[in-house]
Design an enzyme around this catalytic site. Sequence first.
Site, short mmCIF file in Angstrom:
data_model
loop_
_atom_site.label_atom_id
_atom_site.label_comp_id
_atom_site.label_asym_id
_atom_site.label_seq_id
_atom_site.Cartn_x
_atom_site.Cartn_y
_atom_site.Cartn_z
N ARG A 117 -31.20 -24.06 -33.32
CA ARG A 117 -30.72 -23.74 -34.66
C ARG A 117 -29.20 -23.72 -34.68
NH1 ARG A 117 -34.60 -21.17 -37.73
NH2 ARG A 117 -33.21 -21.72 -39.47
N LYS A 133 -42.09 -11.45 -43.66
CA LYS A 133 -41.98 -12.46 -44.72
C LYS A 133 -43.31 -12.66 -45.45
CE LYS A 133 -38.37 -14.84 -42.11
NZ LYS A 133 -37.92 -16.13 -41.51
N PRO A 178 -36.94 -18.73 -47.09
CA PRO A 178 -36.72 -17.34 -47.51
C PRO A 178 -36.78 -16.40 -46.31
CG PRO A 178 -38.34 -18.44 -48.92
CD PRO A 178 -38.09 -19.35 -47.75
N GLU A 179 -35.80 -15.53 -46.20
CA GLU A 179 -35.79 -14.51 -45.15
C GLU A 179 -36.11 -13.17 -45.81
OE1 GLU A 179 -32.33 -14.90 -42.60
OE2 GLU A 179 -32.25 -17.06 -42.95
#
Length: 277
Positions: free
Chosen positions: A266, A59, A2-3
């Site tokens: 990434r 977050k 989740p961002e």
Amino acid sequence: MPELPEVEIILRGISPLICGRTIVAVGGSGKQLRLPLPLPELNRDASGKEITRLERRGKYISIFLNDGGILVLHLGMTGQLGVFPKEQARAKHDHFWCRLDNNQEFRYNDTRRFGSIRFLPAGKSRMLQESLYQKLGPEPLGETFTADYLRRAAEGKSLAIKNFIMDSHIVVGIGNIYANESLFKAAIHPARSVQSIEQEEWEKLARCIQQILLHAIDCGGSTISDFVNAKGGQGYFQMNFKVYGKKSLPCPHCQGPISSEKIGGRASFFCPSCQRL
């Protein structure tokens, strides 16, 4: 993972369901999360307390109690929050729950158990919260997040721009999805050094980051595999992805093929024609 948009959506969904409710009891599965679950402290200090408000910082989700205590949650890779009738059987990966005074349970589910739950007791909560957050950068949707801030933060650094905006010490909440999409919208190659970014590009990037995040929030976040909102529904911003996960597909601007390479470990997606190195 989740961002920022997904955490914001969860907070907005959970807040009206638990604010004003009193915690009757807490429990857990016995399986460890990223940090040890403070069940003894929660049973002693949180039971009988009213939930007054929720806040998001990056977050993190903070749940404030009426005596000043704070429950701080981080969803990690696969964390989910929901409110269910106490009679409803708990799911396989429900690792923490709070029984509320309306016979509902606030439950934390985490398949991979990379999330964390901290309890900051009354009297020390503000000091501990400030210590937890002191190294975090500004909120990208806040007033202090500007092109000038980004330019100053980049001074003396030689990072790739994508790694720079994904660093929570620089700005919070921007993960891989929204970094890729923001850089494409700003027409900046993700591997460019921050030292090569001109002032007008900083201005465009700051604006594009905010536009992408707000659009994602409006769409209920992005559901790639695990994310669901507080009611179990999925987000649909993934239907608006321009480059993320679209290697070899045509660029929506120039129709050339989208490229992908590892930057900072990434997967990065970009159009080599629209985002020149």
